[in-house]
Design an enzyme around this catalytic site. Structure first.
Site: not given
Ligand SMILES: [Zn+2]
Length: 390
Positions: A200-201, A292-293
């Protein structure tokens, strides 16, 4: 014959969008039907159904599917499914709809007719059960829980003929790729193992590292942007695309990356949502998903590796798409490179981290962002964006 993973359920893709004359006829018919407004979450699910991302669903779920999905992560027929895909409705409107009746489904915000649904079932749900099973909390401060607790009292279920994919095909003509289209592109590249990287980035060095780990073990990478609603302060999709292009063109081997976007509204359901993300990536033709985390988490509702561990609890053959489990990444000045907790033995003091808030302040003040954090070509795109806001 395609070497890509099969769509979920092992059959063909099932996009629910009707086109051409059938669409025109359904649109005319919809004018005479009662209309049921969809929340933004429901509208985005409708577009996911329309494009084939939720194959093999044929519409919004009925009670037996809802209950078994909540409790066992299975549809009533036994197929793996981690999150209910349901349509809510106000009690008085639901009371006015007869079983078997066709209704138009409209987007609550724009009023546009998105679909026609044959209402086969009306049912009440135990919202506490849905929230505690799916979100692992009933705290109304959780944004996904809040939506469930405030939705209409009755769920409507039945097969859907989608008439629109909303603004996405026009707003994102290069980015909006349906599962059939990503599959065609992967096959044209000769890929069989494809990893999806959700973002989203814009991508900084830490994201680049995760993406490159995926490229090391797969034939290709799908950088898959969330095109749903933005929060204030988010980078608009066109700027993200420019920034990601700047990274891919300068730092990835040509022909290893495809960019696309898809219309989901995040539920922030953490581990259950990670499973849904893997499920629909299988429909897009991806054999792997970078997880991911705290993937799809929010606040501190989930442990940092809950979204990893849940994949180990699945019954065999639930999904073909498998996770690439990754820890949080950072630049370490002793390692002199990007690393994770699994690969860097040094302490926090040696690790470069910049929060989103601090990064925005750095752009606002034209401070230089360290090259260890982000590539200069990416920073140039972002600086121009922040300058244009003034
Ligand atoms: Zn280190």
């Amino acid at each position: 014959m395609s070497k890509l993973v099969l769509p979920h359920g092992g059959g063909r893709l099932r996009p629910l969008l009707v086109e051409g004359e059938q669409r025109a006829a359904e649109l005319r018919r919809a004018e005479g039907l009662k209309t049921v407004p969809m929340t933004s979450r429901e509208s985005s699910d409708l577009v996911m159904l329309a494009m084939g991302a939720y194959t093999p669903l044929e519409g919004f779920m009925g009670h037996d599917d809802w209950q078994r999905v909540c409790r066992e992560m299975k549809l009533a027929g036994g197929l793996f499914w981690p999150i209910p895909i349901t349509l809510s409705c106000r009690q008085d409107l639901a009371d006015s709809i007869a079983p078997g009746e066709d209704v138009g489904l409209t987007d609550e915000e724009s009023g546009a007719v998105m679909a026609v649904m044959t209402v086969e079932e009306k049912y009440m749900i135990d919202r506490q059960l849905e929230c505690s099973e799916v979100y692992r909390t009933t705290d109304a401060d959780h944004p996904g829980v809040e939506k469930v607790m405030t939705q209409g009292e009755v769920n409507l279920a039945g097969p859907v003929r989608a008439l629109s994919e909303g603004v996405y095909p026009r707003a994102f003509p290069d980015l909006y790729l349906r599962p059939a289209e990503t599959r065609t592109r992967f096959e044209a590249q000769g890929w069989s193992k494809v990893a999806a990287f959700q973002t989203r980035n814009p991508m900084h060095r830490s994201h680049e590292y995760l993406a490159k780990v995926a490229v090391e073990v797969c034939d290709g990478l799908l950088i898959h942007q969330v095109l749903g609603k933005l929060k204030p302060g988010d980078i608009p999709a066109d700027v993200r695309v420019q920034a990601i292009n700047a990274l891919v063109e300068n730092y990835f081997v040509s022909g290893t990356v495809i960019q696309a976007g898809y219309p989901i509204e995040m539920r922030y359901a953490g581990p259950r949502e990670a499973l849904l993300h893997a499920l629909f990536r299988q429909n897009f033709g991806c054999s792997h998903l970078v997880v991911g985390r705290d993937h799809a988490g929010v606040g501190d509702y989930y442990g940092p590796f809950d979204a990893h561990d849940i994949f180990d609890e699945l019954e065999p053959c639930s999904l073909e798409t498998v996770p690439l489990k990754m820890d949080v990444t950072f630049y370490c000045d002793v390692c002199r490179g990007t690393a994770t907790n699994r690969t860097c033995p040094h302490s926090e003091d040696h690790r470069l981290t910049i929060s989103g808030t601090r990064l925005r302040a750095m752009f606002a003040n034209h401070q230089s962002v360290p090259f260890e954090f982000s590539r200069p070509e990416v920073l140039e795109v972002l600086q121009a964006h922040y300058d244009s806001l003034k």
